[in-house]
Design an enzyme around this catalytic site. Structure first.
Site, PDB file in Angstrom:
ATOM      1  N   SER A 157      -9.329 -46.326   8.107  1.00 55.65           N
ATOM      2  CA  SER A 157      -8.725 -47.469   8.788  1.00 55.65           C
ATOM      3  C   SER A 157      -8.561 -47.086  10.250  1.00 55.65           C
ATOM      4  O   SER A 157      -8.548 -45.891  10.581  1.00 55.65           O
ATOM      5  CB  SER A 157      -7.345 -47.763   8.188  1.00 55.65           C
ATOM      6  OG  SER A 157      -6.582 -48.598   9.031  1.00 55.65           O
ATOM      7  N   TYR A 170       1.196 -45.833   4.537  1.00 55.62           N
ATOM      8  CA  TYR A 170      -0.214 -46.219   4.684  1.00 55.62           C
ATOM      9  C   TYR A 170      -0.882 -45.426   5.812  1.00 55.62           C
ATOM     10  O   TYR A 170      -1.958 -44.842   5.634  1.00 55.62           O
ATOM     11  CB  TYR A 170      -0.290 -47.720   4.964  1.00 55.62           C
ATOM     12  CG  TYR A 170      -1.695 -48.274   5.065  1.00 55.62           C
ATOM     13  CD1 TYR A 170      -2.390 -48.667   3.918  1.00 55.62           C
ATOM     14  CD2 TYR A 170      -2.327 -48.422   6.300  1.00 55.62           C
ATOM     15  CE1 TYR A 170      -3.673 -49.197   4.007  1.00 55.62           C
ATOM     16  CE2 TYR A 170      -3.613 -48.946   6.389  1.00 55.62           C
ATOM     17  CZ  TYR A 170      -4.278 -49.339   5.241  1.00 55.62           C
ATOM     18  OH  TYR A 170      -5.555 -49.855   5.326  1.00 55.62           O
TER      19      TYR A 170
HETATM   20  P1  NAD Z   1      -8.087 -55.492  -1.273  1.00 52.07           P
HETATM   21  O1  NAD Z   1      -6.676 -55.560  -1.696  1.00 52.07           O
HETATM   22  O2  NAD Z   1      -8.921 -56.715  -1.319  1.00 52.07           O
HETATM   23  O3  NAD Z   1      -8.868 -54.349  -2.081  1.00 52.07           O
HETATM   24  C1  NAD Z   1      -8.268 -53.184  -2.541  1.00 52.07           C
HETATM   25  C2  NAD Z   1      -9.013 -52.734  -3.773  1.00 52.07           C
HETATM   26  O4  NAD Z   1      -8.431 -51.516  -4.254  1.00 52.07           O
HETATM   27  C3  NAD Z   1      -8.939 -53.750  -4.900  1.00 52.07           C
HETATM   28  O5  NAD Z   1     -10.224 -53.905  -5.452  1.00 52.07           O
HETATM   29  C4  NAD Z   1      -7.997 -53.097  -5.898  1.00 52.07           C
HETATM   30  O6  NAD Z   1      -8.289 -53.464  -7.223  1.00 52.07           O
HETATM   31  C5  NAD Z   1      -8.316 -51.637  -5.658  1.00 52.07           C
HETATM   32  N1  NAD Z   1      -7.249 -50.766  -6.166  1.00 52.07           N
HETATM   33  C6  NAD Z   1      -5.925 -50.813  -5.900  1.00 52.07           C
HETATM   34  N2  NAD Z   1      -5.283 -49.852  -6.594  1.00 52.07           N
HETATM   35  C7  NAD Z   1      -6.231 -49.190  -7.309  1.00 52.07           C
HETATM   36  C8  NAD Z   1      -6.194 -48.109  -8.212  1.00 52.07           C
HETATM   37  N3  NAD Z   1      -5.054 -47.494  -8.534  1.00 52.07           N
HETATM   38  N4  NAD Z   1      -7.356 -47.698  -8.766  1.00 52.07           N
HETATM   39  C9  NAD Z   1      -8.534 -48.312  -8.473  1.00 52.07           C
HETATM   40  N5  NAD Z   1      -8.611 -49.330  -7.623  1.00 52.07           N
HETATM   41  C10 NAD Z   1      -7.479 -49.772  -7.045  1.00 52.07           C
HETATM   42  O7  NAD Z   1      -8.060 -54.918   0.211  1.00 52.07           O
HETATM   43  P2  NAD Z   1      -9.225 -54.468   1.195  1.00 52.07           P
HETATM   44  O8  NAD Z   1      -8.823 -54.906   2.530  1.00 52.07           O
HETATM   45  O9  NAD Z   1     -10.553 -54.855   0.683  1.00 52.07           O
HETATM   46  O10 NAD Z   1      -9.054 -52.879   1.152  1.00 52.07           O
HETATM   47  C11 NAD Z   1     -10.117 -51.991   0.830  1.00 52.07           C
HETATM   48  C12 NAD Z   1      -9.953 -50.709   1.629  1.00 52.07           C
HETATM   49  O11 NAD Z   1     -10.135 -50.993   3.011  1.00 52.07           O
HETATM   50  C13 NAD Z   1      -8.572 -50.053   1.503  1.00 52.07           C
HETATM   51  O12 NAD Z   1      -8.719 -48.651   1.441  1.00 52.07           O
HETATM   52  C14 NAD Z   1      -7.897 -50.456   2.796  1.00 52.07           C
HETATM   53  O13 NAD Z   1      -6.899 -49.537   3.177  1.00 52.07           O
HETATM   54  C15 NAD Z   1      -9.069 -50.432   3.747  1.00 52.07           C
HETATM   55  N6  NAD Z   1      -8.861 -51.176   4.985  1.00 52.07           N
HETATM   56  C16 NAD Z   1      -8.729 -52.538   4.979  1.00 52.07           C
HETATM   57  C17 NAD Z   1      -8.545 -53.204   6.184  1.00 52.07           C
HETATM   58  C18 NAD Z   1      -8.432 -54.699   6.271  1.00 52.07           C
HETATM   59  O14 NAD Z   1      -8.154 -55.213   7.367  1.00 52.07           O
HETATM   60  N7  NAD Z   1      -8.650 -55.444   5.192  1.00 52.07           N
HETATM   61  C19 NAD Z   1      -8.479 -52.489   7.372  1.00 52.07           C
HETATM   62  C20 NAD Z   1      -8.592 -51.104   7.330  1.00 52.07           C
HETATM   63  C21 NAD Z   1      -8.793 -50.467   6.126  1.00 52.07           C
END
Ligand code: NAD
Length: 272
Positions: A157, A170
């Site tokens: 991130s 986080y």
């Molecule tokens: P999201 O909530 O749509 O996806 C998160 C995923 O993680 C889901 O598929 C969920 O089922 C899975 N998950 C949660 N707990 C779990 C567990 N214990 N075991 C297995 N799977 C699990 O959110 P997202 O934005 O798609 O996030 C995906 C990644 O991207 C994360 O690591 C997040 O920190 C990172 N990220 C997102 C953003 C953003 O702006 N959306 C920015 C920076 C980083």
């Protein structure tokens, strides 16, 4: 010839995308399948969402399978890898994407909130990367499939470098992922295993729906993005395909920020 190679850059490769049932993970799973990979879509609880992603991929002519595991649990992770290895014989690409937020002001944050986020975001990446690296080393090189013996992409991130008040669990998990990724990259490079991170900025997914609820909130968010738009999961999917492909074969130990300039300190654009 060149064109078909570039379209199916991940042909004959087996990829696992953790948290592939939603948001960025779903975007990466679809992009990798479109590039020819056989994709395992991991989920922890949302079997229906994972099935929908698999259906979208297979309807489009790709290959995908849903696989359940809570990435923070060692036994779950080992069972997931056993299933993939039994079904496919090996793995070539791991995308360590699962992640959660449990936000609280620092003074109010409970140990449970702290621990849960570290367990899923950081320990989950360790457990999956360790199983993947063990398999890459066991199998050894397959130069007809990929120049690297294996590829690991950690979803980090912008908060691996930008502090985040109200989200110390986080931000700490993402800072930890940076050193996890770099230390693994250093240790595994002699095995020709490439380890890198993608550092997304604000990507429109369920994790940050609340921060985009109203036009006012969306406008505030946009002040942090010099490029002037919120990212989409497909923005990350395309980069993940490239980073996993041989076109990025000389890249290891790097975080690629995909953030519309969020890490450029936009508050300083007018001299602070
Ligand atoms: P999201 O909530 O749509 O996806 C998160 C995923 O993680 C889901 O598929 C969920 O089922 C899975 N998950 C949660 N707990 C779990 C567990 N214990 N075991 C297995 N799977 C699990 O959110 P997202 O934005 O798609 O996030 C995906 C990644 O991207 C994360 O690591 C997040 O920190 C990172 N990220 C997102 C953003 C953003 O702006 N959306 C920015 C920076 C980083």
């Amino acid at each position: 010839m060149t064109e078909s190679f570039s379209v199916l850059r991940l042909r004959n490769q087996i990829a696992l995308v953790t948290g592939g049932s939603s948001g960025i993970g779903a975007g990466v799973a679809k992009a990798m399948a479109a590039a020819g990979a056989v994709v395992y879509v991991n989920y922890s609880h949302s079997a229906d969402e994972a099935a929908a992603v698999v259906k979208e991929i297979t309807d489009a002519g790709g290959q995908a399978t849903a696989v359940q595991a809570d990435v923070s649990k060692e036994a779950d992770v080992q069972r997931m890898f056993q299933q993939i290895l039994q079904e496919q014989g090996t793995l070539h690409i791991l995308v360590n994407n699962s992640g959660i937020q449990q936000d609280a002001k620092f003074l109010d944050m409970t140990l449970e909130q702290w621990q849960k986020v570290i367990d899923v975001n950081l320990t989950g990446q360790f457990l999956c990367a360790r199983e993947a690296a063990r398999e890459f080393v066991r199998r050894g090189p397959q130069p007809d499939i990929s120049a690297a013996t294996g590829k690991i992409i950690c979803m980090s991130s912008v908060h691996e470098v930008i502090p985040w008040a109200g989200h110390v669990n986080y931000a700490t998990s993402k800072g930890g992922i940076m050193q996890l990724m770099k230390s693994m990259a250093q240790e595994l490079a002699p095995h020709r295993i490439r380890v890198n991170s993608i550092g997304p900025g604000a990507i429109a997914t369920p994790i940050n729906e609340e921060a985009r609820d109203t036009p006012e909130e969306e406008k505030n968010l946009l002040t942090l993005i010099p490029y002037g738009r919120i990212g989409q999961p497909a923005d990350i999917g395309k980069v993940a395909v490239w980073l996993a492909s041989d076109e990025a074969d000389y890249i290891t130990g790097t975080t690629l920020f995909v953030d519309g300039g969020m890490t450029l300190y936009p508050g300083f654009a007018d001299n602070g």
